[in-house]
Design a protein around this motif. Structure first.
Motif, mmCIF file in Angstrom:
data_model
loop_
_atom_site.group_PDB
_atom_site.id
_atom_site.type_symbol
_atom_site.label_atom_id
_atom_site.label_comp_id
_atom_site.label_asym_id
_atom_site.label_seq_id
_atom_site.Cartn_x
_atom_site.Cartn_y
_atom_site.Cartn_z
ATOM 1 N N PHE A 127 0.819 -1.217 0.000
ATOM 2 C CA PHE A 127 0.000 0.000 0.000
ATOM 3 C C PHE A 127 0.851 1.265 0.000
ATOM 4 N N GLY A 128 1.894 1.302 0.844
ATOM 5 C CA GLY A 128 2.700 2.513 0.978
ATOM 6 C C GLY A 128 3.320 2.974 -0.331
ATOM 7 N N PHE A 133 3.276 6.476 -5.070
ATOM 8 C CA PHE A 133 3.449 6.657 -6.516
ATOM 9 C C PHE A 133 2.242 7.360 -7.139
ATOM 10 N N VAL A 134 1.040 6.968 -6.740
ATOM 11 C CA VAL A 134 -0.168 7.583 -7.299
ATOM 12 C C VAL A 134 -0.228 9.064 -6.945
ATOM 13 N N ALA A 209 8.927 10.359 -9.223
ATOM 14 C CA ALA A 209 7.925 9.346 -9.548
ATOM 15 C C ALA A 209 8.586 8.049 -10.012
ATOM 16 N N TRP A 210 9.702 8.178 -10.720
ATOM 17 C CA TRP A 210 10.394 6.974 -11.187
ATOM 18 C C TRP A 210 10.972 6.176 -10.010
ATOM 19 N N PHE A 211 11.589 6.878 -9.055
ATOM 20 C CA PHE A 211 12.179 6.184 -7.910
ATOM 21 C C PHE A 211 11.098 5.576 -7.017
ATOM 22 N N VAL A 212 9.956 6.251 -6.918
ATOM 23 C CA VAL A 212 8.851 5.684 -6.142
ATOM 24 C C VAL A 212 8.285 4.463 -6.863
ATOM 25 N N TYR A 213 8.194 4.539 -8.179
ATOM 26 C CA TYR A 213 7.687 3.406 -8.956
ATOM 27 C C TYR A 213 8.556 2.163 -8.763
#
Length: 238
Positions: A127-128, A133-134, A209-213
């Motif tokens: 979930f985190g 990312f969203v 966003a890329w690193f979170v993805y």
């Protein structure tokens, strides 16, 4: 264990470091726009050789239509001038821009708190990372929209406060024997910087966003589903 565990080592990783950069750039974005106040001085050259001046004071959130250019009924160059307001309203664009910047500032602080104190919980759940990312993807889009809207709003402010804008606002300046001109301009350097920081924030959040993805299960599933590199396929028996 889901308790708070302070660990500063994630700051050395791109995921947390970029979030710290986002926190700083968000401060510069809303600080350079939300605290602006300026004044243009309009010189009016009368037909009898006299000069008179008017002050055009404007500030955030740039509701120019509520800013009086001429207070009450006045006499300028022997002409009666009624109460006149400036033209234009960029409040929606500027407030949208500052609002997005404040939301990003707050979200960056919360995310840093999670990264530095609850990273063990963050990585142990799906979930985190997915929620992170969203939200990050949505904020990238909001930065694009609000920066573009504010860039257009800022241009409207510049057009309304320059010489041509003042002449179109003051009926007095449209006479053939009276000349109006803005002789002193307020420095809008900080407003120009705010637009730059808006697009810079969009870029930084897109990188983040890329690193979170990469922390989400979508990336891990994609990586695990790829065949091993350099692996030779064994021919099927005849």
């Amino acid at each position: 264990m889901t308790g708070f565990r302070l660990n500063l080592s994630p700051l050395k990783q791109p995921l947390s470091f970029v979030k710290l950069v986002e926190w700083l750039t968000a401060i510069f974005a809303f600080g350079s726009c939300g605290g602006f106040s300026g004044k243009n001085i309009i010189s009016i050259f009368c037909d009898d050789g006299r000069n008179e001046t008017l002050d055009a004071n404007f500030h955030y959130p740039f509701r120019l239509s509520q800013v009086p250019l001429v207070e009450g009924n006045s006499t300028i160059c022997n002409h009666s001038v009624t109460r006149t307001h400036m033209v234009g309203d960029s409040a929606s664009a500027s407030e949208f821009f500052v609002g997005v910047a404040i939301v990003c500032f707050l979200y960056s602080m919360v995310a840093l708190l999670v990264y530095l104190g609850y990273m063990h919980v963050y990585k142990d759940s799906d979930f985190g990372p997915i929620f992170d990312f969203v939200v990050t993807a949505i904020l990238v889009f909001l930065w694009l929209v609000c920066s573009s809207a504010w860039a257009k709003g800022l241009q409207n402010v510049k057009d309304a406060t320059d010489t041509e804008g003042i002449i179109s606002t003051l009926a007095l300046c449209k006479g053939s024997n009276i000349t109006c001109a803005v002789t002193e301009f307020a420095s809008m350097r900080t407003l120009n910087i705010s637009v730059v920081f808006g697009y810079l924030n969009m870029f930084v959040w897109a990188v983040n966003a890329w690193f979170v993805y990469k922390e989400t299960r979508w990336h891990s599933q994609k990586f695990s589903s790829q065949p091993g590199r350099g692996r030779q396929q064994v021919p099927a028996p005849i």
